[in-house]
Design a protein around this motif. Sequence first.
Motif, short mmCIF file in Angstrom:
data_model
loop_
_atom_site.label_atom_id
_atom_site.label_comp_id
_atom_site.label_asym_id
_atom_site.label_seq_id
_atom_site.Cartn_x
_atom_site.Cartn_y
_atom_site.Cartn_z
N ALA A 7 -15.02 14.18 23.55
CA ALA A 7 -14.92 12.63 22.92
C ALA A 7 -14.19 12.68 21.77
N VAL A 8 -14.50 13.53 20.94
CA VAL A 8 -13.78 13.77 19.51
C VAL A 8 -12.43 14.01 19.67
N GLN A 9 -12.11 14.96 20.76
CA GLN A 9 -10.62 15.40 20.87
C GLN A 9 -10.11 14.14 21.41
N ALA A 10 -10.24 13.66 22.32
CA ALA A 10 -9.63 12.42 23.09
C ALA A 10 -9.41 11.26 21.89
N LEU A 11 -10.41 10.92 21.30
CA LEU A 11 -10.07 9.88 20.22
C LEU A 11 -9.32 10.29 19.00
N HIS A 12 -9.29 11.76 18.53
CA HIS A 12 -8.46 12.09 17.65
C HIS A 12 -6.83 12.12 18.17
N ASP A 13 -6.73 12.34 19.23
CA ASP A 13 -5.29 12.27 20.27
C ASP A 13 -4.96 10.81 20.29
N ALA A 14 -5.98 10.07 20.51
CA ALA A 14 -5.63 8.70 20.87
C ALA A 14 -5.18 7.86 19.79
N PHE A 15 -5.87 8.19 18.74
CA PHE A 15 -5.28 7.34 17.36
C PHE A 15 -4.36 8.20 16.56
N GLU A 16 -3.98 9.24 17.27
CA GLU A 16 -2.70 10.03 16.51
C GLU A 16 -3.14 10.49 15.12
N ARG A 18 -11.76 6.58 30.37
CA ARG A 18 -10.84 7.53 31.01
C ARG A 18 -11.28 8.72 31.06
N GLU A 19 -12.04 9.23 30.03
CA GLU A 19 -12.69 10.65 30.05
C GLU A 19 -14.00 10.85 31.10
N GLY A 20 -14.48 9.52 31.42
CA GLY A 20 -15.72 9.66 32.31
C GLY A 20 -16.90 9.41 31.41
N ILE A 21 -16.97 9.29 30.20
CA ILE A 21 -17.76 9.16 28.97
C ILE A 21 -18.51 7.82 29.05
N ASN A 22 -19.83 7.80 29.44
CA ASN A 22 -20.90 6.55 29.42
C ASN A 22 -21.10 6.37 28.01
N VAL A 33 -7.39 4.00 11.79
CA VAL A 33 -8.42 5.03 11.87
C VAL A 33 -8.03 6.19 10.90
N ASN A 34 -8.92 6.56 10.03
CA ASN A 34 -8.64 7.70 9.05
C ASN A 34 -9.67 9.02 9.61
N GLY A 35 -10.52 8.77 10.35
CA GLY A 35 -11.36 9.94 10.72
C GLY A 35 -12.30 9.70 11.91
N VAL A 36 -12.63 10.90 12.50
CA VAL A 36 -13.53 10.71 13.69
C VAL A 36 -14.88 11.54 13.18
N ALA A 37 -15.84 11.33 13.28
CA ALA A 37 -17.07 11.84 12.98
C ALA A 37 -18.11 11.91 13.99
N TYR A 38 -19.04 12.90 13.82
CA TYR A 38 -20.18 13.02 14.86
C TYR A 38 -21.29 13.80 14.37
N SER A 39 -22.23 13.50 15.18
CA SER A 39 -23.75 14.06 14.64
C SER A 39 -24.29 14.22 16.19
N ARG A 40 -24.61 15.56 15.86
CA ARG A 40 -25.43 16.21 17.27
C ARG A 40 -26.75 15.83 17.39
N ASP A 41 -27.44 15.59 16.05
CA ASP A 41 -28.90 15.55 16.23
C ASP A 41 -29.28 14.20 16.12
N VAL A 53 -28.63 13.16 23.22
CA VAL A 53 -27.38 12.35 23.00
C VAL A 53 -26.85 12.73 21.70
N ALA A 54 -25.64 12.23 21.40
CA ALA A 54 -25.02 12.41 20.20
C ALA A 54 -24.19 11.37 19.69
N LYS A 55 -23.94 10.95 18.55
CA LYS A 55 -23.23 9.95 17.84
C LYS A 55 -21.95 10.39 17.69
N VAL A 56 -20.81 9.60 18.08
CA VAL A 56 -19.40 9.76 17.67
C VAL A 56 -19.04 8.39 17.05
N SER A 57 -18.13 8.60 15.91
CA SER A 57 -17.67 7.24 15.30
C SER A 57 -16.15 7.25 14.91
#
Length: 412
Positions: free
Chosen positions: A398-407, A371-375, A256-264, A345-349
Motif C-alpha cells: 500500500a505504501v509503495q503503491a501510494l508513493h508511486d501514484a502521487f509521484e 487496483r492492488e486488491g487491498i480491501n 500530497v507530501n507524505g505517506v505514513a503508516y502505523s502497524r500497531d 490491521v494497519a493504518k495507512v495515510s
Amino acid sequence: MPVLVMKFGGTSVATLDRIKRAAKRVGREVANGFDVIVIVSAMSGKTNELVGWVDETSPLYDAREYDAIVSSGENITAGLMALTLQEMDIPARSWQGWQVPLKTTSAHSAARIEEIPTDNLNAKFGEGMRVAVVAGFQGVSPEGRITTLGRGGSDTTAVAFAAAFEAERCDIYTDVDGIYTTDPRISDKARKLDRIAFEEMLELASLGAKVLQTRSVELAMRYKVKLRVLSSFEEYDPNAGTLVCDEEDIVESNVVNGVAYSRDEAKMTLISVADRPGIAAAIFGPLAEGGVNVDMIVQNISEDGRTDMTFSCPIDQVARAEAVMNSSKTDGELNFQEIISDTDVAKVSVVGIGMRSQSGVAAKMFEVLSREGINLKVIATSEIKISVLIDRKYIELAVQALHDAFELEKHG
C-alpha cells in the motif's frame, strides 16, 4: 546575541566520541555568533537501563522516585557535554531542569511544561557564558520534586526553550537526515523534503512517522518556532535537513507530501448496540476515562433500532478497551451483543496541505488500493489527511503503491 537551540538525541550522544562530534557542531554555531542552548538526551540505551532497574527493584514503584532515577541519564550527558565544550575553550555549563527552573505540572512521568523563566540563563549569558547545556526530558513540580515529560520529552524541552528564549531556530539532531515522503525502509523512492508545514508534520507524527514527537510539533506550531531536523552523523552543511515551518513559508505545496503508516493498530466492533441519542457518549466516554486512545470511528446503518459501532485503537490497548466495554455492559449502561477485535490491521495515510484546494485525492487513493486488491476496512478523513485501515500484510504494498501514484519521488 541571537539564541539558537540545538537538541541532540540519544544516538547522537551515545559515546564520548559522539559527544565530541556534537560539541564541534555547537562550537561552529558559537563561532557564527549565537548564544546556544543545547538540550541533551541520555546516552542511547541508558534510560531503558534505568527503567529496568526501577522495575526490578520496585514493580509498584513511587512515581516520584521513578522520575528521580530515570532523569539521571540526561544529567550525565549534560555534564559531559559541558566538560567537552570547556576543553574546546568555549564558556559552557550544565543545567538540570530544576536549576533553570523548567516548571512543570505534578504528573510524574508524564508532566507538562508550565513555564520556563529566562532570568537565570540570561544572567549567565550576560556574564559571558556562551553555551547552556540543559538536561532534556526533565523539570520540577510545584512541590519541588524532579519530574519527567514522558516519551519524546527532550524534543518537547527543546521547542519550549526555543519559544521561551525567542530563538532563531530549533535544530533537532538525530540519526536521520530529515523528514522523508515515507519510510525509506519501505520505499527506496522515498525523498527527503526540504520543507514541510507544521500541520503536515503534526499529522505525520500522529500517524506513525517516528522522527518527531507530536507534542513537540504542537508546541512549535503554537509558538511558530522554526524546527530543523537533521543528522548529527553527516558532514556540516548549512542547508542540511528538513525545515518544519509555517505554511506561509512554503512557496508551492504538493497535493500530497507524505505517506505514513502505523502497524500497531486494532479494529474493534461492538455488535448490535441501541441506535439512540447519547449512545456514542456511552461508548467513548468510558473508553476515554479508561485511557483508551480511540482514533477512527464508523457507525454502521441502523436496523430495527440497533447498529454496529466500529473504532480503531492501538493494539496494546485492546484488552483495556474490552474490559471497559464489558464493565459498562455489566453496569447496564451499555447493551451490546458482542465485541469483535481484529488485531491484524494497519493504518495507512496520505497527508498534504495541498488537499485543501484540490479534489480527487480520496478517489485516487481508493482506486490505487483497489487496483492492488487491498480491501479498506475503515476510512477517516480530515482537511489535509485521508487514513484507511487495511490488513497488515498489505502495508508495504500500500505504501509503495501510494508513493508511486502521487509521484512523491519527484521534487515539488
